[in-house]
Design an enzyme around this catalytic site. Structure first.
Site, PDB file in Angstrom:
ATOM      1  N   ASP A 230       0.856  -1.181   0.000  1.00 19.02           N
ATOM      2  CA  ASP A 230       0.000   0.000   0.000  1.00 19.02           C
ATOM      3  C   ASP A 230       0.896   1.237   0.000  1.00 19.02           C
ATOM      4  O   ASP A 230       1.621   1.481   0.971  1.00 19.02           O
ATOM      5  CB  ASP A 230      -0.879  -0.051   1.254  1.00 19.02           C
ATOM      6  N   ILE A 231       0.860   2.000  -1.067  1.00 17.72           N
ATOM      7  CA  ILE A 231       1.744   3.168  -1.185  1.00 17.72           C
ATOM      8  C   ILE A 231       1.498   4.204  -0.084  1.00 17.72           C
ATOM      9  O   ILE A 231       2.400   4.945   0.270  1.00 17.72           O
ATOM     10  CB  ILE A 231       1.649   3.807  -2.595  1.00 17.72           C
TER      11      ILE A 231
ATOM     12  N   ASN B 271      -6.113  12.465 -11.145  1.00 13.78           N
ATOM     13  CA  ASN B 271      -6.889  12.858 -12.319  1.00 13.78           C
ATOM     14  C   ASN B 271      -6.664  14.345 -12.568  1.00 13.78           C
ATOM     15  O   ASN B 271      -6.078  15.040 -11.740  1.00 13.78           O
ATOM     16  CB  ASN B 271      -8.377  12.502 -12.161  1.00 13.78           C
TER      17      ASN B 271
ATOM     18  N   GLY C 203      -9.467   4.536  -6.668  1.00 13.55           N
ATOM     19  CA  GLY C 203      -8.185   3.864  -6.699  1.00 13.55           C
ATOM     20  C   GLY C 203      -7.149   4.493  -5.792  1.00 13.55           C
ATOM     21  O   GLY C 203      -7.447   4.954  -4.692  1.00 13.55           O
ATOM     22  N   VAL C 204      -5.896   4.526  -6.268  1.00 14.02           N
ATOM     23  CA  VAL C 204      -4.790   5.048  -5.471  1.00 14.02           C
ATOM     24  C   VAL C 204      -4.989   6.533  -5.154  1.00 14.02           C
ATOM     25  O   VAL C 204      -4.631   6.993  -4.072  1.00 14.02           O
ATOM     26  CB  VAL C 204      -3.422   4.784  -6.159  1.00 14.02           C
ATOM     27  N   ASP C 205      -5.578   7.270  -6.074  1.00 13.26           N
ATOM     28  CA  ASP C 205      -5.826   8.701  -5.865  1.00 13.26           C
ATOM     29  C   ASP C 205      -6.708   8.912  -4.634  1.00 13.26           C
ATOM     30  O   ASP C 205      -6.372   9.687  -3.734  1.00 13.26           O
ATOM     31  CB  ASP C 205      -6.484   9.273  -7.122  1.00 13.26           C
TER      32      ASP C 205
ATOM     33  N   SER D  79      -1.668   4.826 -14.393  1.00  7.42           N
ATOM     34  CA  SER D  79      -2.557   4.559 -15.540  1.00  7.42           C
ATOM     35  C   SER D  79      -2.987   3.108 -15.718  1.00  7.42           C
ATOM     36  O   SER D  79      -3.701   2.798 -16.661  1.00  7.42           O
ATOM     37  CB  SER D  79      -1.953   5.071 -16.861  1.00  7.42           C
ATOM     38  N   THR D  80      -2.598   2.200 -14.825  1.00  9.47           N
ATOM     39  CA  THR D  80      -2.920   0.788 -15.033  1.00  9.47           C
ATOM     40  C   THR D  80      -4.249   0.365 -14.407  1.00  9.47           C
ATOM     41  O   THR D  80      -4.666  -0.775 -14.581  1.00  9.47           O
ATOM     42  CB  THR D  80      -1.809  -0.136 -14.493  1.00  9.47           C
ATOM     43  N   GLY D  81      -4.900   1.266 -13.709  1.00  9.65           N
ATOM     44  CA  GLY D  81      -6.202   0.945 -13.120  1.00  9.65           C
ATOM     45  C   GLY D  81      -7.314   1.289 -14.093  1.00  9.65           C
ATOM     46  O   GLY D  81      -7.360   0.793 -15.220  1.00  9.65           O
TER      47      GLY D  81
END
Length: 171
Positions: A8-9, A22, A30-32, A119-121
């Site tokens: 988990d970042i 975004n 997601g991560v954002d 960008s992978t999500g």
């Protein structure tokens, strides 16, 4: 110098973590969303100030905020490309995310940085292609600029983790 971990970042304890944001900079999924939730209101307040001053953040660009309640002192928010079958220069735009993030890190004296899988999500960039772009761009940058001492790719899912490990072994 370049590490790959699964985790988990928002738990990373490096100088800076990188948010796959975004264009609005106002958080999302997601991560954002996870970074905004874990870091608290201070990150959102700084993002709002940045957006009010410059408008939305374009794809490939990067901006810096505090880390708020995170272990990291800073968050660099970068806007990855939405995958469109490779027909809209997505690899070049993704490479710009990493380069612009690293340039900003050097400018701010950041020595250690953790990247999410940009960008992978929901943006749909193929994970293997994204890993190739990320690792090559970062390795090329570090080769020419020794001020960044440690780079982590923090992979939330096992697929990205396995892909990054394999790509790192090949290079």
């Amino acid at each position: 110098m370049i590490e790959v971990i699964q985790g988990d970042i928002t738990k990373a304890s490096l100088d800076c973590i990188v948010n796959a944001a975004n264009t609005s900079l106002l958080g999302g999924g997601g991560v954002d969303g996870a970074i905004h939730r874990a870091g608290g209101k201070q990150i959102l307040d700084e993002c709002i100030r940045i957006r009010n001053a410059q408008g939305n953040c374009p794809t490939g660009e990067a901006v810096l905020t505090t880390g708020g309640r995170l272990h990291a002192k800073y968050v660099i928010h970068t806007i990855g490309p939405v995958w469109n079958g490779g027909q809209s220069h997505e690899p070049e735009k993704l490479s710009s995310c990493y380069r612009n993030t690293l340039n900003l890190a050097v400018e701010k004296g950041i020595k250690s940085i953790a990247f999410s899988n940009i960008s992978t999500g929901i943006y749909g960039f193929p994970k293997d292609k994204a890993a190739e772009v990320a690792l090559k761009t970062v390795a090329d940058f570090i080769e020419k600029n020794a001020t960044i001492e440690r780079v982590q790719f923090v992979c939330f899912d096992r697929d990205n983790y396995d892909i990054y490990l394999e790509r790192l072994r090949i290079s």
